[in-house]
Write an enzyme that holds these catalytic residues in place. Structure first.
Site, PDB file in Angstrom:
ATOM      1  N   TYR A 133       0.823  -1.218   0.000  1.00 47.66           N
ATOM      2  CA  TYR A 133       0.000   0.000   0.000  1.00 47.66           C
ATOM      3  C   TYR A 133       0.857   1.268   0.000  1.00 47.66           C
ATOM      4  O   TYR A 133       0.376   2.347  -0.319  1.00 47.66           O
ATOM      5  CB  TYR A 133      -0.936   0.035   1.211  1.00 47.66           C
ATOM      6  CG  TYR A 133      -1.996  -1.053   1.233  1.00 47.66           C
ATOM      7  CD1 TYR A 133      -2.253  -1.832   0.120  1.00 47.66           C
ATOM      8  CD2 TYR A 133      -2.738  -1.289   2.374  1.00 47.66           C
ATOM      9  CE1 TYR A 133      -3.220  -2.825   0.142  1.00 47.66           C
ATOM     10  CE2 TYR A 133      -3.716  -2.282   2.412  1.00 47.66           C
ATOM     11  CZ  TYR A 133      -3.940  -3.051   1.288  1.00 47.66           C
ATOM     12  OH  TYR A 133      -4.894  -4.027   1.316  1.00 47.66           O
ATOM     13  N   LYS A 166       3.948 -14.974   3.196  1.00 46.32           N
ATOM     14  CA  LYS A 166       3.904 -15.697   1.916  1.00 46.32           C
ATOM     15  C   LYS A 166       5.361 -15.904   1.517  1.00 46.32           C
ATOM     16  O   LYS A 166       5.798 -15.547   0.413  1.00 46.32           O
ATOM     17  CB  LYS A 166       3.112 -14.870   0.887  1.00 46.32           C
ATOM     18  CG  LYS A 166       2.754 -15.600  -0.382  1.00 46.32           C
ATOM     19  CD  LYS A 166       1.699 -16.665  -0.226  1.00 46.32           C
ATOM     20  CE  LYS A 166       1.497 -17.417  -1.524  1.00 46.32           C
ATOM     21  NZ  LYS A 166       0.699 -18.624  -1.390  1.00 46.32           N
ATOM     22  N   ASP A 180      -2.478 -18.089   2.509  1.00 48.14           N
ATOM     23  CA  ASP A 180      -3.597 -18.838   1.924  1.00 48.14           C
ATOM     24  C   ASP A 180      -4.098 -19.893   2.908  1.00 48.14           C
ATOM     25  O   ASP A 180      -5.313 -20.086   3.076  1.00 48.14           O
ATOM     26  CB  ASP A 180      -3.209 -19.462   0.571  1.00 48.14           C
ATOM     27  CG  ASP A 180      -1.784 -20.000   0.536  1.00 48.14           C
ATOM     28  OD1 ASP A 180      -1.017 -19.730   1.478  1.00 48.14           O
ATOM     29  OD2 ASP A 180      -1.437 -20.702  -0.423  1.00 48.14           O
ATOM     30  N   ASP A 205      -5.277  -6.616   6.249  1.00 50.12           N
ATOM     31  CA  ASP A 205      -6.493  -5.949   5.797  1.00 50.12           C
ATOM     32  C   ASP A 205      -7.550  -7.010   5.455  1.00 50.12           C
ATOM     33  O   ASP A 205      -8.711  -6.954   5.897  1.00 50.12           O
ATOM     34  CB  ASP A 205      -6.138  -5.120   4.549  1.00 50.12           C
ATOM     35  CG  ASP A 205      -7.224  -4.174   4.119  1.00 50.12           C
ATOM     36  OD1 ASP A 205      -8.246  -4.087   4.823  1.00 50.12           O
ATOM     37  OD2 ASP A 205      -7.057  -3.520   3.064  1.00 50.12           O
ATOM     38  N   ASP A 256     -10.880  -8.609   8.042  1.00 50.69           N
ATOM     39  CA  ASP A 256     -12.288  -8.558   7.614  1.00 50.69           C
ATOM     40  C   ASP A 256     -12.911  -9.952   7.628  1.00 50.69           C
ATOM     41  O   ASP A 256     -14.073 -10.125   7.986  1.00 50.69           O
ATOM     42  CB  ASP A 256     -12.417  -7.957   6.204  1.00 50.69           C
ATOM     43  CG  ASP A 256     -12.651  -6.457   6.253  1.00 50.69           C
ATOM     44  OD1 ASP A 256     -12.281  -5.842   7.273  1.00 50.69           O
ATOM     45  OD2 ASP A 256     -13.199  -5.902   5.286  1.00 50.69           O
TER      46      ASP A 256
END
Ligand code: NAD
Length: 363
Positions: A135, A190, A222, A246, A250
Site C-alpha cells: 500500500y 507468503k 492462503d 487488511d 475482515d
C-alpha cells in the site's frame, strides 16, 4: 485526559454520539473536543484532514474516530477523498500497529455464518502492520502501451516492501500482546513466493528469541485464510503485514456475526492511538438511526484500556455491552427472532443504563 473526537461522515456521526454518551456516563475527568474529518471537513475546509483537525489529534492523548467516506466523493482526485484522512492520521501520528480483536459474544453465536460450535467463545486478536507493504511501496504507477509494447491494455504496478526495523517493531508489539494473553503467536506470510515475506519470517523468528515464553508458528496466508474459517479458535494472536492483515481481519470480523460489533485500535510506539469501529460510513443506512453503535462503544473501551490506563472503566463498558446483549436488545444487523430490535440511540441509552445499573426492558 484529552480526547479528539472525529465523527466523520455517514453513520460516523450517529455512532460516535452514542460512544460519547457512554464516555460521559463514566464520570471520569475526560476532556472531549470534536473536529471535522473526511467528507464533512472537505465540505467546509476543502480538505479531508484540515490542519486544525490534525493539530487537535496530535495534542490529544487519544483519538476517537467514527468513519469517513461517501459515494458522492468517488470522483474527487485521490488526495482529496475522505479516506485520505485516515491515511494522513496514521502517517502523522506514527500509528503502525492495528489491533483488531474478533470476539464472538455468546449471545450472538447464531449471527455468525459458521456453525455455532466453531465460533462460540471465539476471542482472537489480529495485529496488522499499518505503514508499510504494497500500500505504501515505491515505485507505483501505470505504463501505457506505446506502439503495441503492452498489447491490448495498459500495465500497472505497485511494489511490495518492508524494512527490517519495520518488521522488528510490529513483531515486538505482537509478542508483547501474546504475552498478555495465551502466549501463542501466529505470524502470517507468503515466504514461499515473496522475498518481502521471506525477510518478514526471518526477522519475526529473530525477535522470537527475546520472547521464549511465547510459542511462535509461521503460516502461509492462503492457509491462514482457510484455517480461519475451518478452526478459528485454534488462533490466539495473529500478526501480519498490511495487505494480508487488511483481508484476514475482515474475514475474522465476519466470524463474529456483524461488522457492527468490531472495535479497532491503531497505536504508535508509546501506545497513543486512534480508536475506530472496523466498518465504514455505511452511506446506505446513514441518518436513519439504524446503525449499530457497539463497535464504536467498544472502541472507546479499548481507548480507555490502551491509551488512557483506565482498565477498570474499559471493563465496565464491556460488561455493560454484555448486559445489553443478554437483555436481548439488537440493532438490525444482529437481530434474530426472539430478540428486540432497537435503533442506534436506544442501543446507546441501554449501554448507559447498564453502566449506571438501571433496569433494561426486555420486551
Ligand atoms: P461499510 O462498512 O460502510 O458498509 C458495509 C455494509 O455493512 C453496509 O451494508 C452497511 O450498511 C453495513 N454496516 C456497516 N457498519 C454498520 C453498523 N455499524 N451497523 C449496521 N450495519 C453496518 O463499507 P462500504 O459500504 O464498503 O463503504 C462505505 C464507505 O465507507 C466508503 O466510502 C468507504 O470508502 C468508507 N470506508 C471507511 C472506512 C473508515 O472510515 N475507516 C472503512 C471502510 C470503508
Amino acid at each position: 485526559m484529552k480526547i479528539a473526537v472525529l465523527p466523520g461522515d455517514g453513520i460516523g456521526i450517529e455512532i460516535v454520539a452514542e460512544a460519547v454518551k457512554v464516555l460521559r456516563a463514566l464520570e471520569l475527568p475526560l476532556e472531549l473536543e470534536t473536529a471535522l474529518v473526511g467528507g464533512a471537513a472537505y465540505e467546509v475546509h476543502g480538505h479531508p484532514l484540515p490542519d486544525s483537525t490534525l493539530a487537535l489529534a496530535k495534542t490529544a492523548d487519544a483519538v476517537l474516530f467514527g468513519a469517513v467516506g461517501d459515494w458522492k466523493y468517488d470522483k474527487l482526485e485521490r488526495g482529496l477523498r475522505p479516506e485520505q484522512a485516515i491515511l494522513g492520521l496514521r502517517k502523522h501520528l506514527g500509528l503502525f500497529a492495528n489491533f483488531r480483536p474478533a470476539i464472538c459474544y455468546e449471545q450472538l453465536t447464531q449471527a455468525s455464518s459458521l456453525k455455532p460450535e466453531l465460533v462460540a467463545g471465539l476471542d482472537i486478536l489480529i495485529i496488522r502492520e499499518l505503514t508499510g507493504d504494497i500500500y505504501f511501496g515505491q515505485p507505483r504507477g501505470r505504463r501505457v502501451a506505446v506502439d503495441g509494447h503492452f498489447p491490448g491494455a495498459d500495465e500497472a504496478f505497485d511494489t511490495m516492501r518492508y524494512s527490517k526495523p519495520e518488521i522488528e517493531r510490529i513483531a515486538h508489539v505482537a509478542f508483547q500482546a501474546a504475552r498478555k494473553r495465551n502466549k501463542k503467536l501466529t505470524s502470517v506470510d507468503k515466504a514461499n513466493v515473496l522475498e518481502t515475506f521471506q525477510l518478514w519470517k526471518e526477522v519475526v523468528s529473530e525477535v522470537h528469541a527475546q520472547y521464549p515464553d511465547v510459542s511462535l508458528e509461521h503460516m502461509y496466508v492462503d492457509n491462514a485464510a482457510m484455517q480461519l474459517v475451518k478452526a478459528p479458535k485454534a488462533f490466539d494472536v495473529v500478526v501480519t503485514g498490511n495487505m494480508f492483515g487488511d483481508i484476514l481481519s475482515d474475514e475474522a470480523a465476519m466470524l463474529t456475526g456483524s461488522i457492527g460489533m468490531l472495535p479497532s485500535a491503531s497505536l504508535d510506539k508509546a501506545n497513543k492511538g486512534l480508536y475506530e469501529p472496523s466498518h465504514g460510513s455505511a452511506p446506505d443506512i446513514a441518518g436513519l438511526g439504524l446503525a449499530n453503535p457497539l463497535a464504536t462503544i467498544l472502541s472507546a473501551a479499548m481507548m480507555l484500556r490502551y491509551s488512557l490506563a483506565q482498565a477498570a472503566a474499559a471493563d465496565r463498558i464491556e460488561s455493560a455491552v454484555q448486559a445489553v446483549l443478554s437483555a436481548g436488545l439488537r440493532t438490525g444487523d444482529i437481530w434474530s427472532a426472539g430478540t428486540r430490535k432497537v435503533g442506534t440511540r436506544e442501543m446507546g441509552d441501554a449501554v448507559v443504563a447498564a453502566l449506571t445499573q438501571k433496569t433494561i426492558t426486555k420486551s
